[in-house]
Design an enzyme around this catalytic site. Sequence first.
Site: not given
Ligand SMILES: [Zn+2]
Length: 681
Positions: A320, A417, A120, A432, A437, A116, A232, A414, A118
Amino acid sequence: MSDIQKKLANLRAEINYHLYRYHTLDDPLISDFEYDQLMNELRRLEAEHPDLVTPDSPTQRVGAEPLEGFEKIIHPIPMTSLGNAFNDQDMANWLTRIERLLPEGVTVADLEFVVEPKIDGLAVALTYENGLLIQGATRGNGIEGENVTANVRTIKNVPLRIPTSPNGPPAPARIEVRGEVYMPVADFEKFNQQQLAKEKKVFANPRNAAAGSLRQLDSKITARRPLAMFSYAVGYVEGAEIRTQKEALDYLSALGFAVNPDILHTGDFQEVLNFIHTWMERRNQLPYDADGTVVKINNFNLQQHLGVVGNAPRWAIAYKFPAREATTKLWEIKTNVGRTGQITPYANLEPVNIGGVTVRQASLHNFDDLAKKDIREGDTVVVKRAGDVIPQVVKPILDLRPAGSQPYQPPTRCPACGEPAVRLGDEVALFCINAACPAQLVRQIEYFVSRGAMDIDGFGIRVGDQLAQAGLVTDIADIYFLTRDQLLSLEGFADKKADNLLAAIEASKQQPFERVLIGLGIRYVGGTVAGLLVDAFPSMEALQQATQADLEAVEGIGPRIAESIVEWFKRPANLALIKKLGRAGVALAAVQPSGKAAERSQSLAGLTFVITGVLPTWSRDQATEFIRQHGGKATGSVSAQTDYLVAGEKAGSKLTKAQALGIPILDETGLRDLAAPMTKT
Ligand SMILES: [Zn+2]
């Protein structure tokens, strides 16, 4: 039992069955409308007979009064943990250990296995007495868990009464069902988006989201979270005989629990290993997070014979999935600029093979994360590759740090630019906010011409890329000044294609102001926010003059959205862009309806709507626009102030909440009729 009690019991059973068809089998038998009618009938009857409301009533899934704290629950049978395997050799060793302990006359060849996924999430144990859910507990430390019954009740695929189906087996006198509560990946991502929009905290991963949602003292909060459960195991059962794990899964499924469909039952150990490896490759395509697979010996007698060592059973093992990691040298830290102007750091690496793929670059998330981990150029770092997503730098290995290395300094401008990089509020990212830009330009054009904004037909990302590369556009307004000859100079453009595109661009000038506002791509200003803004500030000029306080005074506009707008209008380049759009003839103010349209436009005045689910012909934005055009208001969340819920296919928690509050529900046609009753003959 009185007639009314019988009627209520039948109605509840019927609704619970339809919930099961919808949420567990994904195969509804009736329409949402028919379902709503059943629920309305039940609510009406329960309102008339409040003393006859039972805990298994579907009206009770909305959450109960908040708790002071969780009551402790001792598990009658401890919820053990599992030993781990990390490779095929570990699995072979496990089988060898079992082989030595098998009873006389039983060999490895006789063994059957159940494999089966597992999931999470968070393990829980649910207790049912004569079919009624009476308790839900978290695993806790395996011996002692927490009573989360009120929260578990709100999970839509957890049966409140079993069997859920009229054809199911009779309910056992008592049964403990074990399973994993999880948040599906898609719902998790959507949930985090909503949290961001509401300026609330986001969860790191689906498991944290599931655990955080289930362990809420206020079950009304849990009710709003998109949780689900896979069952399960049977902890114990009285009144039914189950001899194998496979029988247990089939039994749970028949009683109406959601059981993972991807389960293998086989006597062939090689098949077990093959199945696990297929799983490992598929793990990123699954709708839920799985961190491994669990292999169990099928036969319960054998399980009992093999017993438990420490607190882990010998008859089961978790294989795992590997965290795909490697160490390599980080050469340099660079930055990228996206459509919204977000500047993000990434690492150029000494090429390294991780799980069969050569990795040269990896994400560094954001500048805060980078600073917290103190990752530096020249470091040896751990790099993780989680399936299809971009590889990530996990951490530096400090012992291997070269002498004289310097902490990384985030850029102040940035990289594309040269405009200043800014931080918006408590946002971890740098931005930015220069609309011109170049790095953002292609992505901005793509967004500006897209369906949700100016909706320019035939203007794909390739065209945007060509125009930017040829230097024909330097901002989004430039597309309105393109000439036929310029388009014909581009590869792949003949007369007809150029004419069609020019016509589509011209037609987009008829788009309302709201669409223009969306198209600007101001952070957080999507369809819903743009609608609220246009209502309060019906022209670009009015919006530009609005202060942070003016903006925050609008219902639905929080400080983060307000700040983003104010910042955007501070940039001279953005103001120049607006002027240019105005010269191009694009709508920079809402048009006041006149004549017949004006009369009609008031038909929804004073009414507040919430839209949910997938409508048959309208997008969410189109429906919002329709409501606004008729004088109504569309908001994002259901409350006592909501007058109508407009619900389409796959309507989820908003529908449940609206039903709980007794808010009338409309479909798309119902909305049209409400807005224009005069047009009906
Ligand atoms: Zn920019």
